[in-house]
Design a protein around this motif. Structure first.
Motif, PDB file in Angstrom:
ATOM      1  N   LYS A 549       0.824  -1.254   0.051  1.00  0.00           N
ATOM      2  CA  LYS A 549       0.240  -0.130   0.128  1.00  0.00           C
ATOM      3  C   LYS A 549       0.842   1.414   0.095  1.00  0.00           C
ATOM      4  N   THR A 550       2.112   1.163   0.531  1.00  0.00           N
ATOM      5  CA  THR A 550       3.040   2.411   0.635  1.00  0.00           C
ATOM      6  C   THR A 550       3.838   2.640  -0.694  1.00  0.00           C
ATOM      7  N   VAL A 551       3.984   1.707  -1.359  1.00  0.00           N
ATOM      8  CA  VAL A 551       4.920   1.554  -2.540  1.00  0.00           C
ATOM      9  C   VAL A 551       4.428   2.664  -3.485  1.00  0.00           C
ATOM     10  N   GLY A 556      12.358   3.168 -12.341  1.00  0.00           N
ATOM     11  CA  GLY A 556      11.799   2.276 -13.538  1.00  0.00           C
ATOM     12  C   GLY A 556      10.310   2.562 -13.794  1.00  0.00           C
ATOM     13  N   ILE A 557       9.314   1.705 -14.045  1.00  0.00           N
ATOM     14  CA  ILE A 557       8.083   1.864 -14.460  1.00  0.00           C
ATOM     15  C   ILE A 557       7.631   1.419 -13.208  1.00  0.00           C
ATOM     16  N   GLY A 558       7.960   0.776 -12.077  1.00  0.00           N
ATOM     17  CA  GLY A 558       7.248   0.899 -10.815  1.00  0.00           C
ATOM     18  C   GLY A 558       5.969  -0.150 -10.763  1.00  0.00           C
ATOM     19  N   LEU A 559       5.754  -0.820  -9.572  1.00  0.00           N
ATOM     20  CA  LEU A 559       4.743  -1.798  -9.337  1.00  0.00           C
ATOM     21  C   LEU A 559       3.295  -1.357  -9.925  1.00  0.00           C
ATOM     22  N   LYS A 560       2.955  -0.097  -9.135  1.00  0.00           N
ATOM     23  CA  LYS A 560       1.595   0.381  -9.627  1.00  0.00           C
ATOM     24  C   LYS A 560       1.365   0.555 -11.207  1.00  0.00           C
ATOM     25  N   SER A 561       2.580   0.833 -11.789  1.00  0.00           N
ATOM     26  CA  SER A 561       2.431   1.032 -13.242  1.00  0.00           C
ATOM     27  C   SER A 561       2.443  -0.096 -13.813  1.00  0.00           C
TER      28      SER A 561
END
Length: 591
Positions: A549-551, A556-561
């Motif tokens: 939840k805090t990421v 880079g492109i990131g987990l949410k992306s």
């Protein structure tokens, strides 16, 4: 004589059908029953018309229609009787009094049976009553239904009538109703004597009828049974026995229709004496018959005069009722008009309110649609940005890899070659320094080559996704520090190049994140293709874990992306991570 006896019998049937109505509000049922039993149907009609029908409830109206039908029936006005019975039935049905509505069916059937070509219609009402009685499982009602039906068809179908009477006997005995059994045996006696010409069988049932008549202590029924029994002996030509029975009937005291009954008995006695050849006694009985008839005629004249007055008063009452109804109707018109205007005003208010509410709702829905469209536009834009990032990263990787391989790699290779030539051409005092420098150059060259290969480790040519992921795992594995395992299942066919490149970059980004942040020493990559329509990717490590939840998208492109990119591809992205217990990432994708 046959028609006379049957007419006398049917008269008594009508008397029994006209009696036994329950008391109701503002209706003197005992008085009406008494008037009808004594043939004073016009007087009964006067009593009925005297009731204020405008203020009467529906139950009283139903009862009045029933009595009115009985009056018309007694006056031989069968059409009016039929209409009144129908009105009574409808009235009882309106107040959910099904029992009383069905009881009227037999009266309607009897009224119809007296008219030509109405037998089938009459049987319809009798059949309806029989079905109702069966549903109620009421033995007495079933017995009445069969008996009433048998009476309707007695003249036209005597054998069928006999069959129905026998069914009625079965249910009458089960009901243990003495009155029903007495009436039933009387009916059977008439059928056998008048229709089937079997006087002995008729005498048998008359005897049964007499037993129940005496048990009920009903003089009228005892008298009828004795007269019917005398009729049987008349057909048997046993005139003395017939006369004996008629004398016995004459001696019975009657309170209802006494003169009519005596008149009939005197006439019947005269017929028997005539057959015996005793014309003197025949003449004496005829004189007594005439005396009774004169008294009846005189009484009838008084009744007629009274009935004329009753008709006149009835007409006046009807005119008065019509005027009152007209007045009430005018009041009702005014009331209904007022209520109608109020209803229109109320309806207009409701419609206006609904219109305003509808407009408000449409405006709210429009705002909601605009909001949803905006959210969709932003989401599409974000996905486009992610695609652009992925493409940019891919291009950047290719450029870096090409630059490292073509330029820096060539330069290092040339430098290494020149350095080796230099070491050979000159005598060096410290060869160890040359060797170390050569080793460093070799190591630098190899690292540049590895970096260029790692950055260009896409899905190239015929390799496909699985070989690319295995090659990446091999390059990323560090002996004694990190081991990356690739576990495939069912990957028998290639995917589209775009899909394979995208999935590879996602796996590469996730593995890079693991190396940077997880402190894991083992990573498992499961590539599973269940069928031609579904693919499953699981990446798990034994690292330190984190709170998803805090990421954010830091590098880079990131987990949410990645999650949004997977959703854009029609798949699902699930992160299951526990602090100090490692992380599992599951991607499910329709292919």
């Amino acid at each position: 004589m046959k028609c006379t006896l049957k007419s006398y019998y049917l008269y008594w049937i009508s008397v029994f059908l006209l009696t036994g109505i329950a008391n109701a509000q503002k209706v003197d049922t005992k008085k009406l029953d008494h008037l009808l039993e004594n043939g004073q149907h016009f007087a009964a009609l006067k009593e009925i018309n005297a009731v204020d029908t405008l203020s009467a409830n529906k139950h009283v109206l139903a009862l009045l229609h029933t009595y009115k039908a009985q009056c018309y029936s007694a006056d031989n006005k069968k059409d009016k009787a039929f209409e009144s019975y129908l009105q009574a039935k409808r009235a009882y049905l309106e107040i959910d009094s099904l029992d009383q509505a069905m009881e009227i069916n037999l009266d309607i059937a009897y009224a119809l049976s007296t008219k030509k070509n109405n037998r089938k219609k009459a049987e319809t009402y009798a059949s309806e009553y029989l079905n109702y009685a069966r549903e109620k499982k009421d033995n007495l009602k079933i017995a009445k239904a069969y008996s009433g039906w048998a009476t309707l068809i007695m003249e036209e179908a005597p054998k069928e009538s006999l069959s129905l009477f026998k069914k009625s006997i079965y249910y009458s005995e089960k009901s243990k109703s003495d009155k029903q059994l007495q009436n039933l045996y009387s009916n059977l006696a008439v059928l056998y004597n008048e229709m089937l010409q079997k006087p002995d069988s008729a005498i048998y049932y008359i005897h049964k009828s007499l037993v129940y008549g005496r048990k009920l202590n009903d003089n009228s029924k005892i008298c009828i049974s004795l007269v019917n029994k005398a009729s049987c002996y008349y057909y048997k030509a046993d005139y003395n026995q017939a006369l004996k029975l008629l004398d016995e009937a004459l001696a019975i005291p009657l309170t209802v229709n006494s003169k009519n009954t005596k008149s009939f008995i005197y006439e019947f006695k005269a017929m028997n004496y005539k057959e015996l050849g005793d014309f003197k006694k025949a003449f004496e009985n005829l004189e007594k018959y005439n005396e009774e008839q004169q008294e009846l005629n005189f009484a009838q004249q008084e009744i007629n005069i009274s009935e004329f007055n009753i008709k006149y008063e009835t007409k006046e009452k009807e005119i008065e009722n019509l005027n009152l109804k007209a007045k009430i109707q005018r009041s009702q018109i005014i009331t209904y008009t007022t209520l109608g205007l109020l209803a229109v005003a109320l309806l207009m208010s409701v419609l206006i309110y609904k219109n305003i509410s509808k407009k408000k709702k449409i405006a709210e829905q429009s705002q909601l649609i605009q909001k949803q469209q905006l959210e969709k536009t932003l989401k599409d834009r974000e996905l486009q940005d992610i695609d652009l990032i992925l493409k940019s990263q891919e291009v950047e990787r290719q450029q870096i890899a090409n630059e490292l391989h073509d330029n820096l790699g060539s330069l290092l290779a040339t430098l290494k070659l020149n350095f080796q030539n230099l070491s050979r051409s000159q005598k060096v005092e410290d060869q160890t320094l040359f060797d170390k420098t050569d080793a460093l150059l070799e190591e630098t060259y190899q690292k540049v080559r590895n970096i260029s290969h790692l950055k260009n480790m896409g899905v190239v040519g015929n390799d496909g996704l699985l070989p690319a992921v295995k090659k990446m795992a091999e390059k990323m594995t560090v002996i004694n520090r990190l081991k990356i395992n690739v576990i495939p299942f069912g990957l028998t066919q290639r995917l589209s190049n775009t899909t394979e490149v995208t999935l590879f970059r996602i796996i590469q980004e996730l593995c890079t994140n693991i190396i940077k942040h997880s402190k894991a020493d083992e990573v498992n990559i499961y590539l599973t293709q269940h069928n031609q329509e579904l693919m499953n990717i699981i990446i798990e490590d034994n690292g330190v874990g984190f709170d998803y939840k805090t990421v954010g998208n830091k590098d880079g492109i990131g987990l949410k992306s990645i999650e949004k990119k997977v959703e854009q591809m029609g798949g699902s992205f699930t992160v299951d991570s526990v602090i100090s217990k490692g992380t599992t990432i599951i991607i499910e994708l329709a292919i």
